[in-house]
Design a protein around this motif. Structure first.
Motif, PDB file in Angstrom:
ATOM      1  N   SER A  55       0.928  -1.318   0.030  1.00  0.00           N
ATOM      2  CA  SER A  55      -0.161   0.072  -0.047  1.00  0.00           C
ATOM      3  C   SER A  55       0.894   1.219   0.003  1.00  0.00           C
ATOM      4  CB  SER A  55      -0.855  -0.065   1.151  1.00  0.00           C
ATOM      5  OG  SER A  55      -1.317   1.367   1.425  1.00  0.00           O
ATOM      6  N   PRO A  56       0.884   2.325  -0.978  1.00  0.00           N
ATOM      7  CA  PRO A  56       1.287   3.459  -1.029  1.00  0.00           C
ATOM      8  C   PRO A  56       1.054   4.288   0.299  1.00  0.00           C
ATOM      9  CG  PRO A  56       0.086   3.415  -2.874  1.00  0.00           C
ATOM     10  CD  PRO A  56      -0.066   1.977  -2.550  1.00  0.00           C
ATOM     11  N   VAL A  57      -0.103   4.274   0.683  1.00  0.00           N
ATOM     12  CA  VAL A  57      -0.610   4.960   1.840  1.00  0.00           C
ATOM     13  C   VAL A  57       0.008   4.721   2.969  1.00  0.00           C
ATOM     14  CG1 VAL A  57      -2.465   5.474   3.099  1.00  0.00           C
ATOM     15  CG2 VAL A  57      -2.903   5.084   0.636  1.00  0.00           C
ATOM     16  N   ALA A  76       5.125  -5.946  -9.706  1.00  0.00           N
ATOM     17  CA  ALA A  76       3.996  -5.180  -9.481  1.00  0.00           C
ATOM     18  C   ALA A  76       3.908  -4.610  -8.172  1.00  0.00           C
ATOM     19  CB  ALA A  76       2.675  -6.426  -9.339  1.00  0.00           C
ATOM     20  N   GLU A  77       4.421  -4.831  -7.269  1.00  0.00           N
ATOM     21  CA  GLU A  77       4.255  -4.231  -5.810  1.00  0.00           C
ATOM     22  C   GLU A  77       5.124  -2.703  -6.030  1.00  0.00           C
ATOM     23  OE1 GLU A  77       4.283  -7.892  -3.050  1.00  0.00           O
ATOM     24  OE2 GLU A  77       6.298  -7.018  -3.252  1.00  0.00           O
ATOM     25  N   VAL A 344      -2.923 -10.113   4.322  1.00  0.00           N
ATOM     26  CA  VAL A 344      -3.198  -8.817   3.569  1.00  0.00           C
ATOM     27  C   VAL A 344      -3.554  -9.218   1.958  1.00  0.00           C
ATOM     28  CG1 VAL A 344      -2.253  -6.613   2.872  1.00  0.00           C
ATOM     29  CG2 VAL A 344      -1.824  -7.335   5.176  1.00  0.00           C
ATOM     30  N   ASP A 345      -2.971 -10.018   1.644  1.00  0.00           N
ATOM     31  CA  ASP A 345      -3.124 -10.297   0.190  1.00  0.00           C
ATOM     32  C   ASP A 345      -4.633 -10.895  -0.306  1.00  0.00           C
ATOM     33  OD1 ASP A 345      -1.673 -10.226  -2.464  1.00  0.00           O
ATOM     34  OD2 ASP A 345      -1.676 -12.155  -2.551  1.00  0.00           O
ATOM     35  N   ALA A 365      -3.276  -2.009  -2.638  1.00  0.00           N
ATOM     36  CA  ALA A 365      -3.133  -1.635  -4.031  1.00  0.00           C
ATOM     37  C   ALA A 365      -2.433  -2.647  -4.932  1.00  0.00           C
ATOM     38  CB  ALA A 365      -2.328  -0.242  -4.067  1.00  0.00           C
ATOM     39  N   ALA A 366      -1.318  -3.247  -4.159  1.00  0.00           N
ATOM     40  CA  ALA A 366      -0.594  -4.263  -4.872  1.00  0.00           C
ATOM     41  C   ALA A 366      -1.052  -5.629  -4.770  1.00  0.00           C
ATOM     42  CB  ALA A 366       0.897  -4.360  -4.721  1.00  0.00           C
ATOM     43  N   ARG A 367      -2.367  -6.080  -4.368  1.00  0.00           N
ATOM     44  CA  ARG A 367      -3.174  -7.087  -4.233  1.00  0.00           C
ATOM     45  C   ARG A 367      -2.744  -8.164  -5.138  1.00  0.00           C
ATOM     46  NH1 ARG A 367      -9.065  -9.359  -3.105  1.00  0.00           N
ATOM     47  NH2 ARG A 367      -8.277 -11.590  -2.606  1.00  0.00           N
ATOM     48  N   GLY A 368      -2.718  -9.375  -4.966  1.00  0.00           N
ATOM     49  CA  GLY A 368      -2.908 -10.468  -5.870  1.00  0.00           C
ATOM     50  C   GLY A 368      -1.449 -11.103  -6.474  1.00  0.00           C
TER      51      GLY A 368
END
Ligand code: PLP
Ligand code: MN
Length: 371
Positions: A55-57, A76-77, A344-345, A365-368
């Motif tokens: 997460s960028p947040v 991807a992350e 988290v993922d 945001a970078a899930r998956g």
């Protein structure tokens, strides 16, 4: 595709739809502050690992407290972070394949980007990708200092790779990646101390040999939530890569002299059946909460209520006969995951709560599975 969030700001925690990924914001902020305070006197900087939070947040909150950047495990992350405004990213891992390297090189236009190698072929591939993109990439040599995962042996082999990087037109030698993964969950402090002492020796020796060849190491990176104080105090490591510290999990809590952080991450679940005495079922099975590092714990209810069985969509609870407060149908329970990263993922949204109320919704945001 992103699912709609399971809550709205202002809702009470009991109203959040389940299963949901809950973040206790007081505990989370405490953990960020504590890590900054613990590292400050050591001189080592935090480059927190974003494989945990994706997460960028969260990355930008870590950086607001002094982190110099972020690590990721995958391209991807790195994309999710760079697109979200994170300015300094190290892929603490080997990146193999022209397409992935091209994606990473493209990011170098909007962020400082580095990656790791342990083979001359990867140096050639990174050089080609950087040349194609018309940028320079920073490249670290990964050394295997005890985990037996990626990396070359400390010493001459690592020096040879560093010299090859330094001689490449579009690459810059970025330093050493020296993470000891298997030391993180060694249960006793003595085991962890011995493992990191040996790791630091290997890293120190390599840094000295590089210096003799005229190569400085801007980064010597490593250290996770279980051992970061040892790397930070070694005098060799310049950057600490802890990830889980911001959330914690049941497995880290099982370490003797466990990391000094609070549990901030939970899976919120609903009791979907309490039809038989002595047992209950929640709507969070192993698709909602991973069991690779043991079963989740039921927060505030252990040992009266224990999560003992996971199927795809059901979590089986055993309730002690003497339990004063057995779970009731429809009740919401906080589960402490055995392992925070894969938990988290599994979610699209963090539901941030404070004082029993939903305060924020942050996308994972970078899930998956995309690499
Ligand atoms: N650095 C690297 C290279 C890792 O692979 C990991 C986790 O596997 C970490 C840091 C962070 O570890 P932790 O989440 O246990 O702090
Ligand atoms: Mn992990």
């Amino acid at each position: 595709m992103l699912q709609p969030p399971p809550a709205e700001p202002g809702m009470r925690e009991e109203e959040v739809d389940t299963p949901a990924l809950l973040l206790d914001l007081d505990a989370f902020e405490h953990n960020l502050d504590l890590m900054a305070r613990l590292l400050e006197p050591t001189g080592a900087k935090l480059r927190a690992h974003a494989k945990t939070h994706k997460s960028p947040v969260i990355a930008l909150r870590q950086m607001a407290r002094g982190a110099v950047g972020q690590c990721t495990q995958k391209v991807a992350e790195a994309e999710a972070l760079a697109w979200g405004g994170v300015p300094d990213i190290l892929v603490s891992n080997e990146v193999v394949g022209a397409r992935k390297l091209a994606r990473l090189a493209a990011l170098a236009r909007i962020a400082k980007v580095a990656l790791c190698v342990d083979d001359p072929a990867q140096i050639a591939a990174a050089e080609a990708a950087a040349a194609d993109a018309g940028i320079r990439l920073s490249v670290l040599v990964e050394i295997d200092i005890g985990t037996g995962r990626c990396g070359v042996a400390p010493g001459p082999e690592a020096v040879a790779l560093a010299e090859r990087i330094a001689a490449s037109r579009h690459l810059v030698f970025g330093g050493l990646q020296a993470y000891h993964g298997s030391a993180q969950h060694m249960r006793t402090p003595a085991q962890r101390r011995a493992a990191i002492a040996a790791a630091a020796d290997g890293a120190r020796r390599t840094v000295e040999q590089l210096r003799q060849r005229g190569l400085e190491c801007p980064i010597v990176g490593g250290g996770g939530t279980g051992t970061f104080a040892l790397e930070a105090g070694s005098g060799v490591y310049t950057e600490i890569q802890a990830g889980s510290y911001c959330f914690m999990d049941a497995d880290y809590a099982r370490n003797e002299e466990a990391p000094p952080f609070r549990q901030s991450l939970f899976v919120l679940a609903t009791v979907m059946s309490a039809a038989r005495p002595g047992v209950a079922v929640v709507d969070a099975g192993h698709k909602a909460v991973p069991i690779d590092s043991g079963m989740p714990l039921v927060w505030g209810r252990d040992p009266d209520v224990r999560y003992t069985r996971a199927s795809d969509e059901h979590g089986g609870l055993v309730v002690a006969p003497e339990a004063r407060n057995p779970p009731k149908l429809g009740e919401k329970l906080r589960l402490v995951p055995g392992h925070c990263d894969p938990t988290v993922d599994r979610y699209d949204w963090y539901v941030g709560v404070r004082g029993g109320r939903v305060e924020c919704l942050w996308p994972v945001a970078a899930r998956g599975g995309m690499a």
